[in-house]
Design an enzyme around this catalytic site. Structure first.
Site, PDB file in Angstrom:
ATOM      1  N   PHE A 234       5.704   6.168  11.720  1.00  0.00           N
ATOM      2  CA  PHE A 234       4.437   6.489  11.049  1.00  0.00           C
ATOM      3  C   PHE A 234       3.329   5.614  11.630  1.00  0.00           C
ATOM      4  CE2 PHE A 234       7.993   6.256   7.893  1.00  0.00           C
ATOM      5  CZ  PHE A 234       8.411   7.549   8.113  1.00  0.00           C
ATOM      6  N   ASP A 236       0.432   3.700  12.107  1.00  0.00           N
ATOM      7  CA  ASP A 236      -0.629   3.167  11.262  1.00  0.00           C
ATOM      8  C   ASP A 236      -1.281   1.974  11.940  1.00  0.00           C
ATOM      9  OD1 ASP A 236       1.353   1.287  11.124  1.00  0.00           O
ATOM     10  OD2 ASP A 236       1.379   1.122   8.932  1.00  0.00           O
ATOM     11  N   ASP A 309      10.773   1.980  11.380  1.00  0.00           N
ATOM     12  CA  ASP A 309       9.406   1.824  10.885  1.00  0.00           C
ATOM     13  C   ASP A 309       9.401   0.976   9.613  1.00  0.00           C
ATOM     14  OD1 ASP A 309       7.075   2.680   9.029  1.00  0.00           O
ATOM     15  OD2 ASP A 309       6.455   3.483  10.965  1.00  0.00           O
TER      16      ASP A 309
END
Length: 336
Positions: A234, A236, A309
């Site tokens: 993910f 970010d 992650d």
């Protein structure tokens, strides 16, 4: 679609000017994470470890996760030096966990935000009050969060009888199919950019929604997805920071200077796309390396990008002071 995510990110890396992957550093980090898996410290059910997350595997838990992930973006405010904090059950929370605490507090007060009718009828003022921090601080992009909540509730009520469970059922135990359903119906999950005139797919928040359901249900019942390993990491702010700390990612001096100076990167800017794309590809290589290590260890334990992650994101939170001098990019947008 997930394969297109990984492939489009690999294409970015071919032309990347300011971000590179140092493949020689991947074995070290892979070994470190593999030890956590072998020792039972890092498990697929990480989601349930938090006292803020649902403990029951039911439709209410699914809608709770859906609402949280509809609002789960951008927790830093360049105009506010104070941290946004929320106290719940005598514990102080910030960032994503602060959001969970705020939603839980609202539910305790009788505002059942797992009910889409209540979400749809919530006024902007009521919503802002729910997200008001302990000392009167607020989150950035409040207007955008309110619109995301309204759109979430409206779509679920119109198309899926008010329950995100029905989206999951329609996906027929396929993470990729659920990703298609989410991106087709909820525009604010449609995280895409253009790089060198080509579309780049990231879909950070859509994928974390699927991952949270998988982890919450322990990969069973509504969390059963036969292709869960096709979900990427993910992309970010913080996971790339950890990858940079471990020297898996390398930034150009120009980019590093920008980040050290606190320059905001626009969503879709080439440097921002390169950071996120490189993170996705790097974690994919780390997962591959860990899987090889697990085979060599004759272990039946699993590993995927979700678990890696989770480890990297948690590592940053647990070692915030240690990573203080490792720069990370900042972007004001709804996609992460």
């Amino acid at each position: 679609m997930v394969l297109a995510i990984l492939e489009s990110c690999k294409q970015v890396l071919k032309d990347s000017q300011d971000v590179k992957i140092n493949y020689s550093r991947i074995p070290y980090l892979a070994n470190k994470i593999c030890e956590k898996i072998l020792n039972g410290i890092l498990v697929p059910e990480e989601f349930k470890k938090s006292p803020l997350h649902p403990k029951f595997e039911d439709e209410g838990a699914v809608n709770w996760i859906f609402i949280i992930d509809s609002l789960n973006f951008c927790f830093f405010d360049p105009n506010n030096k104070r941290h946004w904090t929320v106290t719940w059950k005598n514990e102080i929370y910030t960032g994503y966990f602060g959001l969970c605490a705020a939603i839980n507090k609202a539910i305790e007060k009788g505002i059942n935000l797992t009910d889409m009718k209540i979400c749809k009828n919530l006024t902007k003022e009521q919503f802002y009050e729910i997200l008001l921090g302990d000392d009167g601080t607020t989150l950035p992009l409040l207007e955008e969060r309110y619109l995301c909540l309204q759109q979430s509730a409206e779509v679920l009520l119109k198309k899926y009888n008010g329950d995100f469970k029905n989206c999951i059922v329609k996906a027929n135990q396929s993470a990729q199919k659920l990703l298609e359903i989410i991106s087709a119906n909820f525009p604010y999950f449609r995280d895409e950019s253009i790089y060198n005139n080509e579309k780049v797919l990231i879909y950070k928040r859509a994928q974390i929604l699927i991952a949270d359901i998988w982890s919450s249900f322990g990969g069973t019942s509504l969390g059963t997805f036969h292709d869960i390993d096709s979900i990427t990491m993910f992309a970010d702010y913080r996971v790339p920071q950890v990858l940079l700390y471990y020297e898996v990612l390398e930034y150009s001096k120009k980019l590093k200077d920008k980040l050290i100076n606190g320059t905001l990167l626009l969503h879709g800017h080439p440097e921002e796309v390169e950071i996120r794309a490189a993170s996705i590809v790097a974690v994919d290589f780390i997962v591959f390396e860990i899987k090889q290590l697990l085979v060599k260890s004759n272990s039946t334990k699993i590993c995927n990008s979700i678990m890696v992650d989770t480890y990297l994101w948690g590592f940053r939170r647990e070692n915030a002071a240690m990573l203080e001098n490792t720069p990370y990019h900042k972007t004001l947008n709804i996609f992460y």
